[in-house]
Design a protein around this motif. Structure first.
Motif, PDB file in Angstrom:
ATOM      1  N   LEU A 139       9.093 -10.471  -1.856  1.00  0.00           N
ATOM      2  CA  LEU A 139       8.475  -9.238  -1.375  1.00  0.00           C
ATOM      3  C   LEU A 139       7.171  -8.946  -2.117  1.00  0.00           C
ATOM      4  N   MET A 140       7.138  -9.220  -3.413  1.00  0.00           N
ATOM      5  CA  MET A 140       5.947  -8.932  -4.218  1.00  0.00           C
ATOM      6  C   MET A 140       4.788  -9.872  -3.885  1.00  0.00           C
ATOM      7  N   TYR A 141       5.111 -11.020  -3.315  1.00  0.00           N
ATOM      8  CA  TYR A 141       4.067 -11.905  -2.807  1.00  0.00           C
ATOM      9  C   TYR A 141       3.704 -11.568  -1.358  1.00  0.00           C
ATOM     10  N   ALA A 142       4.719 -11.291  -0.544  1.00  0.00           N
ATOM     11  CA  ALA A 142       4.514 -11.178   0.899  1.00  0.00           C
ATOM     12  C   ALA A 142       3.782  -9.906   1.307  1.00  0.00           C
ATOM     13  N   LEU A 147      -1.007  -7.264   3.510  1.00  0.00           N
ATOM     14  CA  LEU A 147      -2.042  -6.250   3.354  1.00  0.00           C
ATOM     15  C   LEU A 147      -3.433  -6.871   3.415  1.00  0.00           C
ATOM     16  N   MET A 148      -3.650  -7.944   2.675  1.00  0.00           N
ATOM     17  CA  MET A 148      -4.966  -8.573   2.654  1.00  0.00           C
ATOM     18  C   MET A 148      -5.327  -9.148   4.025  1.00  0.00           C
ATOM     19  N   THR A 149      -4.348  -9.761   4.688  1.00  0.00           N
ATOM     20  CA  THR A 149      -4.618 -10.310   6.016  1.00  0.00           C
ATOM     21  C   THR A 149      -4.970  -9.205   6.997  1.00  0.00           C
ATOM     22  N   LEU A 150      -4.252  -8.085   6.922  1.00  0.00           N
ATOM     23  CA  LEU A 150      -4.520  -6.976   7.832  1.00  0.00           C
ATOM     24  C   LEU A 150      -5.836  -6.274   7.504  1.00  0.00           C
ATOM     25  N   LEU A 206       4.481  -1.040  -7.056  1.00  0.00           N
ATOM     26  CA  LEU A 206       3.034  -1.241  -6.987  1.00  0.00           C
ATOM     27  C   LEU A 206       2.659  -2.399  -6.081  1.00  0.00           C
ATOM     28  N   PHE A 207       3.475  -3.443  -6.049  1.00  0.00           N
ATOM     29  CA  PHE A 207       3.128  -4.637  -5.290  1.00  0.00           C
ATOM     30  C   PHE A 207       3.812  -4.713  -3.928  1.00  0.00           C
ATOM     31  N   TRP A 210       4.201   0.702  -2.283  1.00  0.00           N
ATOM     32  CA  TRP A 210       3.017   1.422  -1.816  1.00  0.00           C
ATOM     33  C   TRP A 210       2.151   0.588  -0.876  1.00  0.00           C
ATOM     34  N   PRO A 211       1.919  -0.712  -1.150  1.00  0.00           N
ATOM     35  CA  PRO A 211       1.116  -1.500  -0.200  1.00  0.00           C
ATOM     36  C   PRO A 211       1.724  -1.564   1.193  1.00  0.00           C
ATOM     37  N   LEU A 212       3.058  -1.441   1.277  1.00  0.00           N
ATOM     38  CA  LEU A 212       3.697  -1.494   2.595  1.00  0.00           C
ATOM     39  C   LEU A 212       3.248  -0.329   3.468  1.00  0.00           C
TER      40      LEU A 212
END
Length: 231
Positions: A139-142, A147-150, A206-207, A210-212
């Motif tokens: 999950l912390m990688y995915a 997020l970056m791809t979107l 944090l990884f 919140w990014p979700l």
């Protein structure tokens, strides 16, 4: 549904470079770090951590933008609806994030088993991810990968919808927002509170937490913008 899956498969076939280049760049960054740290015979840093893992995320961002700016006009020309293109692209982005993140979890496990590739080097584990179970690591990688791809997809959508002026306007607005936020935090002396929040919030939140929320917002915004975009 079959048509959406077919569009996702076409994304993969048409973006062979997009699938290979992130791994290639990551491999080059890893090789360079191995050579550099192997050449340092006397280092006082225990478990040195590099930031080169960011290379695969930056590459994902770039190809996310290209997926929209290059393939959306082609898809419309092939009588693909905007809804089908958006759903197919979303499916492709999700599968891509799952595949890359699974690979990173495996590489991190190897890194941990070999004590940092025999150099105490933390390239994939970043010094803290290895403390969690593999599903949490995933999950912390995915989530950051999504997020970056979107972010890239959103940039491509802005370009398709409003062209260069839209991209420049969005960039200027983002810079103004960040600058104004930083200024307000300074005026009201809230930077210590921000630092306290960052240091007392778990890495999982944090990884992956919140990014979700940003992933959901960018995904919804890109979907709505693409529904009104023209080639």
């Amino acid at each position: 549904m079959n048509r959406i899956v077919a569009i996702a498969r076409l994304q993969a076939l048409g973006r062979h470079g997009a699938l290979v280049w992130p791994i290639t760049i990551l491999a080059i960054a890893f090789a360079v770090n191995l050579v550099v740290f192997a050449s340092i015979s006397d280092t006082t840093t225990d478990d040195p951590v590099t930031a080169a893992l960011a290379s695969i995320y930056i590459t994902a961002l770039a190809f996310g933008a290209m997926a929209v700016s290059q393939h959306f006009p082609f898809a419309l020309g092939m009588s693909v609806t905007r809804r089908e293109f958006s759903a197919g692209l979303g499916l492709f982005v999700l599968v891509q994030a799952i595949a890359y993140s699974a690979l990173l979890v495996v590489l991190q496990s190897i890194e941990d088993y070999t004590n940092g590739w025999g150099l105490r080097l933390r390239f994939f584990g970043l010094g803290f991810i290895n403390h969690y179970a593999p599903p949490v690591q995933f999950l912390m990688y995915a989530v950051p990968m999504l997020l970056m791809t979107l972010v890239g997809v959103a940039a491509g959508v802005v370009y398709i919808r409003w062209r260069v002026n839209g991209v420049l306007t969005a960039t200027a607005a983002l810079l103004l927002l960040l600058g104004a936020t930083a200024a307000l935090l300074g005026v009201f002396d809230r930077w210590p509170a921000v630092g306290h929040w960052l240091t007392h919030t778990s890495p999982v939140a944090l990884f992956a937490g919140w990014p979700l929320l940003l992933v959901a917002a960018l995904g919804a915004g890109s979907w709505l913008a693409l529904r009104r975009a023209t080639a």
